[in-house]
Design an enzyme around this catalytic site. Structure first.
Site, PDB file in Angstrom:
ATOM      1  N   GLY A  18      41.674  49.838  38.997  1.00  0.00           N
ATOM      2  CA  GLY A  18      40.240  49.593  39.172  1.00  0.00           C
ATOM      3  C   GLY A  18      40.002  50.084  40.638  1.00  0.00           C
ATOM      4  O   GLY A  18      40.302  51.253  41.069  1.00  0.00           O
ATOM      5  N   ARG A  39      51.672  43.438  40.972  1.00  0.00           N
ATOM      6  CA  ARG A  39      52.483  42.448  40.458  1.00  0.00           C
ATOM      7  C   ARG A  39      53.176  43.348  39.200  1.00  0.00           C
ATOM      8  O   ARG A  39      54.051  42.969  38.540  1.00  0.00           O
ATOM      9  CB  ARG A  39      51.698  41.276  39.850  1.00  0.00           C
ATOM     10  CG  ARG A  39      51.457  40.386  40.866  1.00  0.00           C
ATOM     11  CD  ARG A  39      51.130  39.179  40.487  1.00  0.00           C
ATOM     12  NE  ARG A  39      49.518  39.261  39.728  1.00  0.00           N
ATOM     13  CZ  ARG A  39      48.858  38.283  39.499  1.00  0.00           C
ATOM     14  NH1 ARG A  39      49.150  36.997  39.434  1.00  0.00           N
ATOM     15  NH2 ARG A  39      47.752  38.620  38.945  1.00  0.00           N
ATOM     16  N   GLY A  82      42.653  40.536  43.772  1.00  0.00           N
ATOM     17  CA  GLY A  82      41.588  39.640  43.309  1.00  0.00           C
ATOM     18  C   GLY A  82      41.628  38.961  41.700  1.00  0.00           C
ATOM     19  O   GLY A  82      41.971  40.032  41.039  1.00  0.00           O
ATOM     20  N   TYR A 145      34.675  32.283  42.256  1.00  0.00           N
ATOM     21  CA  TYR A 145      34.526  33.611  42.705  1.00  0.00           C
ATOM     22  C   TYR A 145      33.746  33.945  43.924  1.00  0.00           C
ATOM     23  O   TYR A 145      33.987  34.382  44.871  1.00  0.00           O
ATOM     24  CB  TYR A 145      34.380  34.560  41.490  1.00  0.00           C
ATOM     25  CG  TYR A 145      34.636  36.245  41.802  1.00  0.00           C
ATOM     26  CD1 TYR A 145      35.752  36.716  41.794  1.00  0.00           C
ATOM     27  CD2 TYR A 145      33.293  36.935  42.037  1.00  0.00           C
ATOM     28  CE1 TYR A 145      35.972  38.046  41.976  1.00  0.00           C
ATOM     29  CE2 TYR A 145      33.565  38.279  42.351  1.00  0.00           C
ATOM     30  CZ  TYR A 145      34.673  38.782  42.348  1.00  0.00           C
ATOM     31  OH  TYR A 145      34.895  40.030  42.681  1.00  0.00           O
TER      32      TYR A 145
END
Length: 239
Positions: A18, A39, A82, A145
């Site tokens: 992204g 990750r 995020g 969020y």
């Protein structure tokens, strides 16, 4: 007149996909030494990928140690990692709220705190926190969020007041709707509806966000700190 670019060591968290991936690629193209945390999967070509989980302080510390050994002290940190757990307030569990805040807001705190050690020693640092237009104008089903992304503004402004005299800047870049795999999957009618609310009448490319991040982390932007820079086509105007 072109300005000589000083090569820096840059860390982009969540740089394997992204917007984060585009940001990492932009810094590589500008000639910087770039590490990304992920990750899973790998960062773009030319980057050092380090395994890290921003919800784990020991994991963040180990990632920084590896980057410092291989690329040198981190001079520019882009806190981008995020998650979302969108659901209506009445259905949102404590875990839905705390997990998003722990990754998006506390995760940024862990990364910035660790980066701060080297920046204080060097009397130089660029901190860029990736927020969202939702942190400014809110979003139905996104209480967790939006709260996490709004919190980044207070963080950047407090860091600016605390460290502004040490050659360290802290700014927020707040993207709006971006062309990603996620927005591409939205029904055409939904996309049209979203675009009708955006004065620019289109979504941004990830590269348009990446270029703003690279610039605000450059020496050209040395006197900008505590700012919220929207990259949202005018959607969040006045906030």
């Amino acid at each position: 007149m072109t300005t000589e670019i000083t090569t820096r060591t840059v860390l982009v968290t969540g740089g394997n996909r992204g917007i984060g991936r585009s940001i990492a690629s932009e810094f590589v193209a500008a000639g910087h030494r770039v590490a990304v945390t992920a990750r899973s999967a790998e960062g773009p070509e030319g980057t050092l990928t380090v395994r890290a989980d921003v919800t784990d302080t020991a994991s963040v510390d180990a990632a920084f140690t590896e980057i410092e050994e291989k690329l040198g002290p981190v001079e520019v940190v882009v806190a981008n990692a995020g998650i979302t757990r969108d659901t209506l307030l009445m259905r949102m569990s404590d875990e839905d709220f705390s997990d998003v805040v722990d990754t998006n807001l506390t995760g940024a705190f862990r990364v910035v705190k660790r980066a701060n050690k080297g920046m204080l020693r060097a009397k130089y640092g660029r901190i860029v926190l990736i927020s969202s237009v939702v942190g400014q104008i809110g979003g139905a089903g996104q209480v967790n969020y939006a709260a996490s992304k709004a919190g980044l503004v207070g963080m950047a402004r407090s860091i600016t007041r605390e460290l502004g005299a040490r050659g360290i800047t802290a700014n927020v870049v707040a993207p709006g709707f971006i062309e990603t795999d996620m927005t591409a999957e939205l029904p055409e009618e939904t996309q049209k509806q979203y675009k009708s609310q955006i004065p620019a009448a289109r979504f941004a490319s990830p590269e348009e966000v990446a270029r703003v991040v690279r610039w605000v982390a450059s020496d050209e932007a040395a006197y900008i700190s505590g700012a919220v820079i929207p990259v949202d086509g005018g959607l969040g105007m006045g906030h």
